[in-house]
Structures are given as C-alpha cells and as structure tokens.
Design an enzyme around this catalytic site. Sequence first.
Site, PDB file in Angstrom:
ATOM      1  N   ASN A   1       0.862  -1.186   0.000  1.00 26.01           N
ATOM      2  CA  ASN A   1       0.000   0.000   0.000  1.00 26.01           C
ATOM      3  C   ASN A   1       0.897   1.234   0.000  1.00 26.01           C
ATOM      4  O   ASN A   1       1.498   1.564   1.013  1.00 26.01           O
ATOM      5  CB  ASN A   1      -0.896  -0.017   1.249  1.00 26.01           C
ATOM      6  CG  ASN A   1      -1.671   1.276   1.407  1.00 26.01           C
ATOM      7  OD1 ASN A   1      -1.813   2.049   0.454  1.00 26.01           O
ATOM      8  ND2 ASN A   1      -2.178   1.520   2.601  1.00 26.01           N
ATOM      9  N   TRP A   2       0.950   1.899  -1.158  1.00 29.31           N
ATOM     10  CA  TRP A   2       1.863   3.036  -1.291  1.00 29.31           C
ATOM     11  C   TRP A   2       1.298   4.313  -0.669  1.00 29.31           C
ATOM     12  O   TRP A   2       2.004   5.327  -0.620  1.00 29.31           O
ATOM     13  CB  TRP A   2       2.166   3.299  -2.770  1.00 29.31           C
ATOM     14  CG  TRP A   2       2.891   2.212  -3.482  1.00 29.31           C
ATOM     15  CD1 TRP A   2       3.272   0.993  -2.973  1.00 29.31           C
ATOM     16  CD2 TRP A   2       3.330   2.227  -4.832  1.00 29.31           C
ATOM     17  NE1 TRP A   2       3.912   0.255  -3.934  1.00 29.31           N
ATOM     18  CE2 TRP A   2       3.965   0.995  -5.097  1.00 29.31           C
ATOM     19  CE3 TRP A   2       3.241   3.160  -5.873  1.00 29.31           C
ATOM     20  CZ2 TRP A   2       4.512   0.683  -6.337  1.00 29.31           C
ATOM     21  CZ3 TRP A   2       3.780   2.849  -7.113  1.00 29.31           C
ATOM     22  CH2 TRP A   2       4.419   1.620  -7.334  1.00 29.31           C
ATOM     23  N   LYS A   3       0.038   4.287  -0.276  1.00 24.55           N
ATOM     24  CA  LYS A   3      -0.610   5.493   0.269  1.00 24.55           C
ATOM     25  C   LYS A   3      -0.413   6.657  -0.712  1.00 24.55           C
ATOM     26  O   LYS A   3      -0.453   6.443  -1.912  1.00 24.55           O
ATOM     27  CB  LYS A   3      -0.058   5.805   1.662  1.00 24.55           C
ATOM     28  CG  LYS A   3      -0.003   4.571   2.557  1.00 24.55           C
ATOM     29  CD  LYS A   3       0.239   4.895   3.993  1.00 24.55           C
ATOM     30  CE  LYS A   3       0.375   3.590   4.763  1.00 24.55           C
ATOM     31  NZ  LYS A   3       0.114   3.731   6.172  1.00 24.55           N
TER      32      LYS A   3
ATOM     33  N   HIS B   1      -9.478   1.173   4.505  1.00 22.26           N
ATOM     34  CA  HIS B   1      -8.221   1.370   5.238  1.00 22.26           C
ATOM     35  C   HIS B   1      -8.477   2.301   6.428  1.00 22.26           C
ATOM     36  O   HIS B   1      -9.278   3.227   6.334  1.00 22.26           O
ATOM     37  CB  HIS B   1      -7.155   1.963   4.304  1.00 22.26           C
ATOM     38  CG  HIS B   1      -5.792   1.948   4.917  1.00 22.26           C
ATOM     39  ND1 HIS B   1      -5.377   2.919   5.793  1.00 22.26           N
ATOM     40  CD2 HIS B   1      -4.768   1.073   4.797  1.00 22.26           C
ATOM     41  CE1 HIS B   1      -4.145   2.634   6.191  1.00 22.26           C
ATOM     42  NE2 HIS B   1      -3.751   1.515   5.599  1.00 22.26           N
TER      43      HIS B   1
ATOM     44  N   GLU C   1      -5.455  -4.902  10.423  1.00 20.87           N
ATOM     45  CA  GLU C   1      -4.466  -3.847  10.616  1.00 20.87           C
ATOM     46  C   GLU C   1      -4.782  -3.107  11.913  1.00 20.87           C
ATOM     47  O   GLU C   1      -5.571  -2.143  11.897  1.00 20.87           O
ATOM     48  CB  GLU C   1      -4.504  -2.868   9.442  1.00 20.87           C
ATOM     49  CG  GLU C   1      -4.178  -3.517   8.112  1.00 20.87           C
ATOM     50  CD  GLU C   1      -3.552  -2.520   7.147  1.00 20.87           C
ATOM     51  OE1 GLU C   1      -2.469  -2.820   6.649  1.00 20.87           O
ATOM     52  OE2 GLU C   1      -4.137  -1.440   6.929  1.00 20.87           O
TER      53      GLU C   1
ATOM     54  N   GLY D   1       2.250   2.324  10.740  1.00 23.67           N
ATOM     55  CA  GLY D   1       3.201   3.425  10.622  1.00 23.67           C
ATOM     56  C   GLY D   1       3.853   3.814  11.940  1.00 23.67           C
ATOM     57  O   GLY D   1       4.513   4.852  12.030  1.00 23.67           O
TER      58      GLY D   1
ATOM     59  N   SER E   1       3.318  -2.005  10.426  1.00 23.29           N
ATOM     60  CA  SER E   1       4.774  -1.961  10.675  1.00 23.29           C
ATOM     61  C   SER E   1       5.462  -3.290  10.374  1.00 23.29           C
ATOM     62  O   SER E   1       6.435  -3.654  11.035  1.00 23.29           O
ATOM     63  CB  SER E   1       5.063  -1.503  12.105  1.00 23.29           C
ATOM     64  OG  SER E   1       4.574  -0.187  12.303  1.00 23.29           O
TER      65      SER E   1
ATOM     66  N   GLY F   1       2.750  -1.169   4.312  1.00 27.00           N
ATOM     67  CA  GLY F   1       2.766   0.250   3.979  1.00 27.00           C
ATOM     68  C   GLY F   1       4.193   0.726   3.750  1.00 27.00           C
ATOM     69  O   GLY F   1       4.779   0.544   2.681  1.00 27.00           O
ATOM     70  N   GLY F   2       4.788   1.321   4.777  1.00 27.01           N
ATOM     71  CA  GLY F   2       6.103   1.957   4.659  1.00 27.01           C
ATOM     72  C   GLY F   2       7.165   1.083   4.003  1.00 27.01           C
ATOM     73  O   GLY F   2       7.912   1.552   3.132  1.00 27.01           O
TER      74      GLY F   2
HETATM   75  C1  PEP Z   1      -0.846   0.205   5.928  1.00 27.25           C
HETATM   76  O1  PEP Z   1      -1.014   1.418   5.883  1.00 27.25           O
HETATM   77  O2  PEP Z   1      -1.631  -0.553   5.340  1.00 27.25           O
HETATM   78  C2  PEP Z   1       0.291  -0.294   6.682  1.00 27.25           C
HETATM   79  C3  PEP Z   1       0.304  -1.548   7.043  1.00 27.25           C
HETATM   80  O3  PEP Z   1       1.290   0.625   6.969  1.00 27.25           O
HETATM   81  P1  PEP Z   1       2.713   0.342   7.659  1.00 27.25           P
HETATM   82  O4  PEP Z   1       3.250  -0.959   7.098  1.00 27.25           O
HETATM   83  O5  PEP Z   1       3.558   1.521   7.284  1.00 27.25           O
HETATM   84  O6  PEP Z   1       2.452   0.244   9.122  1.00 27.25           O
END
Ligand code: PEP
Length: 234
Positions: free
Chosen positions: A6-8, A90, A160, A166, A196, A217-218
């Site tokens: 997920n590149w946001k 999300h 999640e 994040g 994370s 995400g990140g």
């Molecule tokens: C997300 O936003 O779907 C996510 C899992 O973010 P991160 O991996 O950065 O916590």
Amino acid sequence: MLIAGNWKMFKGPAEAGAYCRALREAELGSCDVVVCPPFVSLAAAVAALAGTEIAVAAQNVHWALEGAFTGEVSAPMLRELGVYGTIVGHSERRQFFGETDETVASRVRAALEHDLGVIACVGETGAQRAAGETEAVLARQVEAIAAASPGRGQLVLAYEPVWAIGSGKTATPELAQAAHAFIKTILDVPVLYGGSLKPDNATALLAQPDVDGALVGGASLEVESFAAICREAA
Ligand code: PEP
C-alpha cells in the site's frame, strides 16, 4: 501467501513506473504480489508490469458506476485501466475521511459485483484494545463486510491494528494470530496482517497458521525491502 504493497499518497506516475520496472527484475519467490499505487499512478504501474504475474490494485473505489461524486473513482473505471482490485476501508480512510462501516460495505459490494478483487481492512485502535473492545470492534467491522459480500468473490481481509500502522509497533505474532483466528470465525476468507511489517519481523508473523499474507505500507515503498518481504513469505 499474498503480499500487497500500500503506497498510500506516495509516488507519482514517473516514480511508479520506475519502481515497477525494478520490481519486475527483483527476486520475489513464489508468493502472489500486488502493488497499490495512488489513482494517478495506476496506469503507469499497469503498463510497467504488463506480462508479469504482479497485480495492480487501487486504494479505494466508489459504489456508484458514475455520477456527481467529486473526487471519487468507480469500479468500471478501474477495470478499464487494467486494475485487478482495490483496498477498501483502510483505517486512514476511516480516521481522516469519514469512512464508516456502511460506506465500506457499499464499496466492497460494488467492487465485487464488478469483478474487482477486494482487500478490506479492519482493526482496532489502541484505545479500543486498552478498553478490552478489540473483539467487539472487529466483529462489527467484519460483519458489515460479510453482509456486503454474500458470494465472497475475490475477497480477502486485512487485519491492521490501528496502533501498529506506521508506528513501528508491530503486533506480536501471538496477538496477530489470535485476531486472525477470531476474524475467521465470522468470515472465513484469507486474512492479511498489516502494521509496521518489515523484512526483519515478517517471518514470525507470516508463520502463524491464520496469517495468509501481509498488507505492507512503509516497507513497500522501496523495492528492496518489499521484495525481501515477498521472499520471506515464499
Ligand atoms: C498500511 O497502511 O496498510 C500499513 C500496514 O502501513 P505500515 O506498514 O507503514 O504500518
């Protein structure tokens, strides 16, 4: 095992194209891989990944086919681009853009009806977990999605925990396993873990029996770390 990135709100079309060209050269192992760029970068990603097994999904979809819904994008529009699926619900949509269980359900229903794969997100906040409300919150969110997906179609859920997104605070493998097992008592579809997740904590989380992949995400923003997670999953 499915690994979705997920590149946001990162990477415009040029950067998305370059990333996807690098991803198609990377060693990913044998898991299913999906990237979820912002709307404006979907076409570039689809073009760069043409002829590969790597799928492209959006980060949201509207429930109507078309209409006076400024800023929204419909399922047929995504299909026309060659997009295979979409994230829905999300926690950032729920927290910052007023998304509710009802709007999430409407989006899930429309996406499945138009043959888009859906990654529907659920998860409790830190305050809800501290108050002992995790199962009640998950039950409410998952039941809304279940009611909108009678035939299931290509539906997966993503657990999640909001406090883990994040934040660098990953759920322990045991906590994730317990949440995934609980979710599957309500809706028996594959459940991805998100929050994370990084190459160095992926192995233990992905080894849990009810963890069927990850929404990243990140750590999906760099090809190297995303590919490393895919290899751990494989
Ligand atoms: C997300 O936003 O779907 C996510 C899992 O973010 P991160 O991996 O950065 O916590």
